[in-house]
Scaffold this active site. Structure first.
Site, PDB file in Angstrom:
ATOM      1  N   LYS A 186       0.952  -1.132   0.053  1.00  0.00           N
ATOM      2  CA  LYS A 186       0.138   0.083  -0.061  1.00  0.00           C
ATOM      3  C   LYS A 186       0.785   1.181   0.060  1.00  0.00           C
ATOM      4  O   LYS A 186       2.156   1.188   0.264  1.00  0.00           O
ATOM      5  CB  LYS A 186      -0.922   0.070   1.088  1.00  0.00           C
ATOM      6  CG  LYS A 186      -2.033  -1.080   1.218  1.00  0.00           C
ATOM      7  CD  LYS A 186      -2.674  -1.423   0.084  1.00  0.00           C
ATOM      8  CE  LYS A 186      -4.074  -2.133   0.013  1.00  0.00           C
ATOM      9  NZ  LYS A 186      -3.893  -3.650   0.256  1.00  0.00           N
TER      10      LYS A 186
HETATM   11  C1  LIG Z   1      -5.258  -4.386   0.956  1.00  0.00           C
HETATM   12  C2  LIG Z   1      -6.492  -4.249   0.678  1.00  0.00           C
HETATM   13  C3  LIG Z   1      -7.258  -4.824   1.925  1.00  0.00           C
HETATM   14  C4  LIG Z   1      -6.752  -5.590   3.003  1.00  0.00           C
HETATM   15  O1  LIG Z   1      -5.916  -5.005   3.799  1.00  0.00           O
HETATM   16  P1  LIG Z   1      -4.738  -5.830   4.495  1.00  0.00           P
HETATM   17  O2  LIG Z   1      -4.008  -5.093   5.355  1.00  0.00           O
HETATM   18  O3  LIG Z   1      -3.737  -6.726   3.565  1.00  0.00           O
HETATM   19  O4  LIG Z   1      -5.263  -7.033   5.356  1.00  0.00           O
HETATM   20  C5  LIG Z   1      -8.774  -4.608   1.846  1.00  0.00           C
HETATM   21  N1  LIG Z   1      -9.308  -3.981   0.682  1.00  0.00           N
HETATM   22  C6  LIG Z   1      -8.534  -3.620  -0.263  1.00  0.00           C
HETATM   23  C7  LIG Z   1      -9.296  -2.839  -1.359  1.00  0.00           C
HETATM   24  C8  LIG Z   1      -7.246  -3.873  -0.425  1.00  0.00           C
HETATM   25  O5  LIG Z   1      -6.577  -3.453  -1.522  1.00  0.00           O
END
Ligand SMILES: *Cc1c(COP(=O)(O)O)cnc(C)c1O
Length: 400
Positions: A186
């Site tokens: 992210k």
């Molecule tokens: C990455 C992501 C998540 C989940 O996040 P994690 O920290 O990996 O559990 C949820 N929704 C979307 C749209 C994502 O891209």
């Protein structure tokens, strides 16, 4: 992996503050920690950055969704409408609270189509979860207006759009709450981690207690102190090392976004030369985090031909229509109702009857869009060599 690209001395300094005290836990140890509260400070800074009253740190973006849905009172017997183009985590969390995910079509924003959302609302709809996918805005004002008309709360999955906004208002602040992920890919990362933001004090207090085994935080909001528990909870606590990294990454977020914008503009110019290309609808360019650039060819065949040429020249794009992580018809375990437990839950109810079936052809408008979609992730650091290679590949693609 943008956040990771800029990991440096600032993160190391924050981590050393924690290692110096030896307190890795976010609560307790008042003397030993000598005033160092990294997770709490990260929450305060994140809330201030977003312009909201409260932020609750948790272990992941998936945990953030689960804590948010739980605090909104979503549970067994409920339906939650989300979109068919998202990461699997969005609907995993819906199943995990006992509810059933219902999938709406996406439009050229690559996010929830408000018209299809409205068609899918039933008397069981308990929450609506639009996603700000690929770093840019869902039609959140229209979605919120529809939700308000039906008295249903909105939770914005903002996992991919930290730092984004619409008309100057941060994404994640339009609904009852907004969730974020700080996983390794992210825009800002703590390795693993998540956050939920809200302006609703009661909602936040419930999130705070729920994520900490239901421990009573009432006499001491946002931290411990009570002796009892108001309801059953779970453990989704973030640890101090993650909070420390989050503080350093948050301070770099605006800079990362502005560098991505510059790189996105350079790529956009080259992509724009491809014949009959069109771009994803971005509702507000200023508030785009520019983490991705998404474009459409007139049909699937052209998209495949263009991407084959791009690949040959070292600049292949992501074709989300065939990628197995983000699009409904490709979620084979969802379609097959695969689960590890012997009862068949969540696909089969306690009465032994199948309670939900997913048909892979149920979302034709989105399938048609995805078929002709190509996407690049936009890095924070794009070397001149790499940009030149991509531009050269795109120029070749422009000639077919
Ligand atoms: C990455 C992501 C998540 C989940 O996040 P994690 O920290 O990996 O559990 C949820 N929704 C979307 C749209 C994502 O891209």
């Amino acid at each position: 992996m943008p956040g990771f690209e800029v990991f440096g001395d600032e993160e190391k300094k924050e981590i050393l503050d924690v290692l110096d005290t030896g307190v890795l836990f976010r609560y307790e140890f008042p003397e030993q920690r000598r005033g160092v509260y990294k997770v709490r400070t990260f929450e305060e800074n994140f809330a201030r950055y977003c312009g909201v009253g409260y932020a609750q740190a948790v272990t992941s973006g998936t945990a953030a969704l689960k804590v948010g849905l739980t605090a909104l009172g979503v549970g067994p017997g409920d339906e939650v409408i989300t979109q068919c183009f998202t990461f699997v985590a969005t609907w995993e969390a819906i199943f995990d609270v006992g509810a059933v995910p219902v999938f709406a079509e996406v439009d050229e924003t690559l996010n929830m189509d408000p018209a299809d959302l409205e068609k899918k609302i039933t008397s069981r709809t308990k929450a609506i979860v639009p996603v700000h996918m690929l770093g840019a805005q869902a039609r959140i004002r229209e979605i919120k207006a529809i939700a308000d008309k039906h008295g249903i709360p909105v939770l914005e999955d903002t996992a991919q759009a930290a730092g984004g906004s619409l008309d100057g208002k941060r994404l994640g602040t339009f609904g009852a709450c907004g969730t974020f992920s700080f996983d390794a890919v992210k825009t800002m990362t703590t390795g693993e981690g998540g956050m939920i933001i809200t302006d609703d004090e009661k909602l936040w207090r419930n999130m705070s207690e729920y994520h900490d085994h239901g421990h009573d935080h009432v006499p001491n909001p946002g931290t411990r102190g009570g002796e009892g528990r108001n309801f059953i909870g779970f453990n989704f606590r973030m640890m101090e090392l993650q909070g420390a990294i989050g503080l350093a990454q948050l301070a770099k977020l605006d800079d990362m976004i502005s560098r991505q914008k510059k790189n996105k503009a350079a790529l956009k110019e080259a992509i724009g030369k491809i014949k009959d290309v069109s771009f994803r609808t971005i509702l507000d360019e200023t508030g785009d985090t520019a983490t991705f650039i998404a474009f459409f060819l007139p049909d699937g065949e052209r998209a495949k031909a263009v991407n084959a040429l791009l690949k040959e020249n070292g600049a292949g794009a992501i074709a989300f229509g065939s990628n197995t992580w983000h699009f409904y018809p490709k979620w084979e375990h969802l379609l097959a109702g695969s689960t590890l437990n012997t009862s068949g839950w969540p696909f089969t109810g306690p009465d032994g009857k199948r309670r939900v079936i997913y048909d892979k052809d149920a979302l034709p408008a989105s399938a048609a869009l995805m078929d002709r979609l190509l996407v690049y992730q936009v890095p924070v650091k794009l070397t001149e060599e790499r940009l030149a290679q991509m531009v050269a590949a795109l120029e070749k693609a422009a000639q077919i």
